[in-house]
Write an enzyme that holds these catalytic residues in place. Structure first.
Site, short mmCIF file in Angstrom:
data_model
loop_
_atom_site.label_atom_id
_atom_site.label_comp_id
_atom_site.label_asym_id
_atom_site.label_seq_id
_atom_site.Cartn_x
_atom_site.Cartn_y
_atom_site.Cartn_z
CD GLU A 334 -2.72 1.42 2.41
OE1 GLU A 334 -3.50 2.40 2.46
OE2 GLU A 334 -2.66 0.56 3.31
CD GLU A 419 -6.11 0.47 0.18
OE1 GLU A 419 -6.20 1.29 1.13
OE2 GLU A 419 -5.40 -0.56 0.21
CD GLU A 505 -6.86 -0.54 6.65
OE1 GLU A 505 -6.13 0.15 5.93
OE2 GLU A 505 -7.95 -0.16 7.09
#
Length: 536
Positions: A334, A419, A505
């Site tokens: 990410e 995202e 997460e």
């Protein structure tokens, strides 16, 4: 009404109107308004009961002024069916009229409401008092209130104080419906409720518009909250303005001494910062904190410096891996933005992204991140996820820039994930078509922070989603709350059925990793595996 006449009081409000009916006209006047209609004389002595038009008697109502033309014009429009407001200066008094068209058995008539806004003492005769008191509400001006506060601080040096920056919401509707003059009169009524509730050693003053400062003794946060709740209760009852009723509400920003400041000016400034936060939070009160002040200060330098930072390459991308716990393999990265400021040092996104979003500067930054992440993903040989805001998705050239980033970097479309936060889903008409176009290109779409904010199972089938990123609050809560674990465990088969991938997460401990893995959440991201780091 006694013997056909009224006693008048220039400070009376609209709550209790005497009503006088005569053939063809209906005057609904507060006591002060009767003064305009003939110095306290009976209405019958002024109006010929055989006549049917207020318009014919405007000259009688205003025998000494040529300013009746505004009232005559307003009356003519009211007879046509439109509510009208006008203001006249009569004998040293400001008089506000509301003319309301009504249908009666006799035909179209006008209901007239008159309010004397000031008494017949010209304000200019006493400029010293005018400087001390706000002419609309009759309470001290901000300057006077601040002087009173400093005096109270000096008189009680050991007392803790709270300054409220208080905003009464709802006056825009009143002003739009009735006009500014009646809006001012309504403001007077609303402030009267607060004034009558003041305890000893409590002070109130008007800043401007519908904003005020209130000074109270701060015995504790709980006591101060109770005081705010008491003020809220004052507005549980609607405010009556003529024949209409309006609901008002109060928002309050609070600063306390000594922790938030030692002077009245410092406390007022910081209470103002807290008041602004109420608008963004949806709460009706907010206490000042240094974090709020930092955010306000950021508004002063972030917008200009962010544009310079883009030109001078001060932004950097850090990457955090997503790991498959079944194999231990990093399956994707990410991209997370950081700002290496030349003299402020490394700035995390929470300190500048909200400001950039609010100032409508986020699109350029999002597109820079998108293009840079595509290039670096090819160099790393790993798929990459990029955060994209709703403003960027709906930008006119977004799809064109997306195509260019993929083409120039040679990144396979399925190696890129966009995202999007749940806030995006609150505007389905704007974002649905662009998201479909993204998905058709083979680019994957992930819903970030799933489980907070705009959480709704409906968007799982409405939008072309490939992945869900489980918000870290679930991971943290599940350690202590079995229900949170059960919720995640129940979510896994649903996500599998929909053909999506669930990513957790904020995985920070072995305990986090283990229970998520046991629940079937195999793709995880967090400090347990690696902290974000720049690509080198």
């Amino acid at each position: 009404m006694v013997n056909g006449t009224w006693n008048w009081d220039p400070h009376s409000f609209l709550d209790d109107f005497p009503v006088e009916d005569t053939p063809g006209i209906k005057l609904l006047l507060n006591g002060a308004g009767v003064l305009v209609a003939g110095g306290g004389e009976s209405i019958d002595k002024i109006l010929n009961t055989d006549q049917h038009s207020l318009g014919e008697y405007i000259d009688t109502l205003f025998p000494e002024t040529a300013g009746n033309r505004g009232l005559r014009e307003a009356h003519s429009k009211a007879m046509g069916g439109d509510l009208q407001n006008c203001r006249q200066r009569v004998g040293g008094m400001d008089v506000a009229w509301e003319l309301i068209p009504v249908d009666t058995k006799r035909g179209q008539e006008v209901l007239a409401l008159a309010i004397v806004l000031t008494d017949n003492q010209p304000l200019e005769d006493n400029p010293h008092e005018l400087q001390k008191m706000d002419p609309t509400t009759g309470i001290p001006t901000r300057r006077v209130l601040m002087a009173q506060a400093e005096e109270a601080f000096n008189r009680h040096p050991d007392t803790q104080w709270a300054v409220f920056r208080l905003k009464i919401e709802g006056f825009r509707r009143i002003n739009q419906a009735l006009g500014q003059d009646l809006g001012d009169h309504a403001l007077h009524q609303a402030v009267g409720r607060i004034v009558r509730s003041l305890a000893e050693d409590e002070y109130v003053g008007r800043v401007a518009g519908n904003e005020f400062i209130l000074l109270i003794q701060h015995k504790s946060d709980d006591h101060t909250i109770e005081r705010i709740q008491a003020i809220n209760l004052l507005f549980d009852e609607p405010l009556k303005v003529g024949l209409l009723q309006f609901m008002l509400r109060v928002n309050v920003g609070i600063a306390r001494s000594p922790q938030d400041g030692s002077t009245a000016k410092d406390l007022e400034r910081r209470a103002t910062i807290a008041l602004e936060r109420t608008r963004r939070s949806g709460l009706n009160h907010f206490f000042f904190s240094l974090a709020l002040e930092d955010r306000v200060l950021a508004h002063s330098w972030v917008p200009a410096e962010a544009q310079r930072a883009l030109r001078e390459s001060e932004f950097q991308l850090y990457y955090q891996p997503v790991v498959d716990t079944r194999t231990g393999e990093t399956v994707s990265m990410e991209a997370l933005i950081r700002w290496q400021h030349p003299w402020r040092g490394l700035i995390l996104p929470g300190h500048f992204i909200p400001v950039i979003e609010e100032m409508q500067l986020i699109v350029n930054l999002d597109l820079w991140v998108l293009e840079r992440a595509c290039y670096e993903a090819m160099s790393m040989g790993k798929p990459v996820a990029v955060n994209i805001t709703a403003n960027t998705i709906t930008a006119p050239d977004f799809l064109k820039r997306l195509d260019r980033a993929l083409t120039q970097s040679k990144l396979p479309p399925n190696w890129l994930t966009l995202e999007i936060t749940e806030r995006v889903f609150s505007s389905p008409k704007l974002v649905l078509e662009p998201l479909k176009a993204v998905h058709e290109r083979g680019v994957q779409i992930a819903a970030d922070d799933f489980g907070v904010g705009y959480s709704s199972l409906s968007y799982l089938w409405q939008y072309p989603l490939d992945k869900l990123k489980l918000d870290g609050s679930f991971v943290r809560a599940a350690v202590l709350d079995q229900r949170a674990q059960d919720l995640v465990t129940g979510l896994v088969p649903l996500i599998d059925t929909l053909g999506m991938t669930l990513i957790a997460e904020c995985v920070e401990t072995e305990e986090d990793r283990a229970w998520l893995h046991e629940a079937g959440v195999f793709f995880q991201q967090g400090y347990y595996f690696a902290r974000p780091a720049p690509f080198s």
